[in-house]
Structure formats: C-alpha cells, structure tokens
Design a protein around this motif. Sequence first.
Motif, PDB file in Angstrom:
ATOM      1  N   ILE A   5      35.207  39.738  48.869  1.00 57.92           N
ATOM      2  CA  ILE A   5      35.968  40.243  47.739  1.00 57.92           C
ATOM      3  C   ILE A   5      37.104  40.829  48.407  1.00 57.92           C
ATOM      4  O   ILE A   5      37.316  41.633  49.255  1.00 57.92           O
ATOM      5  CB  ILE A   5      35.210  41.361  46.955  1.00 57.92           C
ATOM      6  CG1 ILE A   5      33.907  40.828  46.217  1.00 57.92           C
ATOM      7  CG2 ILE A   5      36.121  42.031  45.762  1.00 57.92           C
ATOM      8  CD1 ILE A   5      33.146  41.877  45.520  1.00 57.92           C
ATOM      9  N   ARG A  58      39.914  43.239  52.633  1.00 59.52           N
ATOM     10  CA  ARG A  58      38.780  42.132  52.024  1.00 59.52           C
ATOM     11  C   ARG A  58      37.268  42.765  52.716  1.00 59.52           C
ATOM     12  O   ARG A  58      37.488  43.061  53.951  1.00 59.52           O
ATOM     13  CB  ARG A  58      39.199  40.861  52.420  1.00 59.52           C
ATOM     14  CG  ARG A  58      38.277  39.809  52.063  1.00 59.52           C
ATOM     15  CD  ARG A  58      38.699  38.462  52.225  1.00 59.52           C
ATOM     16  NE  ARG A  58      38.189  37.586  51.129  1.00 59.52           N
ATOM     17  CZ  ARG A  58      38.495  36.391  50.985  1.00 59.52           C
ATOM     18  NH1 ARG A  58      39.494  35.675  51.970  1.00 59.52           N
ATOM     19  NH2 ARG A  58      38.064  35.526  49.942  1.00 59.52           N
ATOM     20  N   ALA A  62      30.127  42.834  47.801  1.00 61.11           N
ATOM     21  CA  ALA A  62      30.379  43.938  47.001  1.00 61.11           C
ATOM     22  C   ALA A  62      29.741  45.259  47.312  1.00 61.11           C
ATOM     23  O   ALA A  62      30.393  46.115  47.169  1.00 61.11           O
ATOM     24  CB  ALA A  62      29.842  43.490  45.489  1.00 61.11           C
ATOM     25  N   ARG A  92      40.804  42.963  41.862  1.00 62.04           N
ATOM     26  CA  ARG A  92      39.822  42.698  42.577  1.00 62.04           C
ATOM     27  C   ARG A  92      39.584  40.966  42.411  1.00 62.04           C
ATOM     28  O   ARG A  92      39.648  40.497  41.416  1.00 62.04           O
ATOM     29  CB  ARG A  92      38.568  43.262  42.328  1.00 62.04           C
ATOM     30  CG  ARG A  92      38.501  44.623  42.998  1.00 62.04           C
ATOM     31  CD  ARG A  92      37.436  45.227  42.521  1.00 62.04           C
ATOM     32  NE  ARG A  92      37.234  46.564  43.222  1.00 62.04           N
ATOM     33  CZ  ARG A  92      38.122  47.620  42.738  1.00 62.04           C
ATOM     34  NH1 ARG A  92      39.044  47.739  41.833  1.00 62.04           N
ATOM     35  NH2 ARG A  92      38.097  48.777  43.642  1.00 62.04           N
ATOM     36  N   SER A  94      37.457  38.479  42.334  1.00 63.35           N
ATOM     37  CA  SER A  94      36.028  37.990  42.595  1.00 63.35           C
ATOM     38  C   SER A  94      35.630  36.918  41.334  1.00 63.35           C
ATOM     39  O   SER A  94      34.780  36.683  41.062  1.00 63.35           O
ATOM     40  CB  SER A  94      35.282  39.285  42.242  1.00 63.35           C
ATOM     41  OG  SER A  94      35.351  39.813  41.070  1.00 63.35           O
ATOM     42  N   GLY A  98      38.610  33.205  43.306  1.00 63.92           N
ATOM     43  CA  GLY A  98      38.008  33.580  44.570  1.00 63.92           C
ATOM     44  C   GLY A  98      36.827  32.534  45.001  1.00 63.92           C
ATOM     45  O   GLY A  98      36.638  32.540  46.297  1.00 63.92           O
TER      46      GLY A  98
END
Length: 193
Positions: A5, A58, A62, A92, A94, A98
Amino acid sequence: MSEPITVAIERQVDPTKQRYALSWVRQGIDLAHTYPGFLGSGWVQVRPGSDTWHMLYRFDTAANLHAWEASDERRLWVDAGADFAREASVERRSGIEGWFDSAAGEGVEGDRVEVRAAEPVPPRWKQGVVVWLGFFPVNVVVTLLLGLIPGFADVPVVLRLLVTSLVLTPIMVGFVLPAVTRLFRPWLLRGRD
C-alpha cells in the motif's frame, strides 16, 4: 495475502521554514525505516520554492502500515511539524490501480525522490480483460449459490444486486483480483517498454 500500500500526502509547507521542513522530512523517513514492512518513501515539490510538497511512503501490508500510522513515534513526529507543515490531502493506493503497480517504484536521487514505475502499466483494455476474467466466474458461482436460498428470486432486483455486490466485493478485492493479476502478469506486460 495483503498487497503493498502506497500512501501519498500533500502538505502545505510554510515557505519561510523550508530548510527546517526538509530536516523534519528526513527525520520522518529515518523513523519509518525502523518499522517492519517499510518499502520506501520520499518527497517532491511542485516546483522549486513551492509551498506544496507531495510526500509518499509504502508498506508491504496493511497491518504494517497501520502499525506505523498508529505509532506514538509517528504521532510525535507529525506533531513536531504541525507549525510549518499542514496536511492538505491523503490518498491510499489500494484500489484497482495498485494491483497493476510494481512493488519497486521509488528511485532515490539525492535528497529527492522520483516516483516511477519499475514495470510499465498495462493498457486499460488488458486491465479490463483481467478484471472480467476474475469477475465473471465468481459472479456466476455467487449468483447460483444465492439462488439456492428459498425466496431469494422473489426479492426485488435492486436488493438482490445489493446483496450480490456486498458478497462479491470483498472476495474480488481480497482474493480474486490479486491472484488473477499475478497469473496474467506476463501477458499484461508483454510488448510494454
């Protein structure tokens, strides 16, 4: 398995305190390096002397990201910069973008960081094909299973779709799309420079 993430933060930095802010940023990066799962961080200004700074970091999971963000050390560091660095926005990565990112996307050049993809991003049509290949079979299975519930077919269509999407979303995000993306990665990246 959790995917990496990346957190991107836009901060407004007092232009009269930029040297102090630079030292503060370096201290935060050094501190984050001590946390498990840290993959990298950096910052860029919109232009020289700009009061808008983009910072990113990064983590590999999580849980490790949460450990860093919830830590007393990070809170004390953020508080130390409150007089000269105001957080304007946080993002974020995610979501679906991503899944197509490479885990190694930060290249350090001196004090600054240039964010660049280690692997090129596949064309959107290929991303769409991969999402569909994961979604269609799971959708069929979930629809058939929900159809076995007595009276489910009599529920209004909007409520049936609501239940189906509530069941499908965590399955797709948590398991199917990461697995399908890994499986099709060679095809996704074929022909890209």
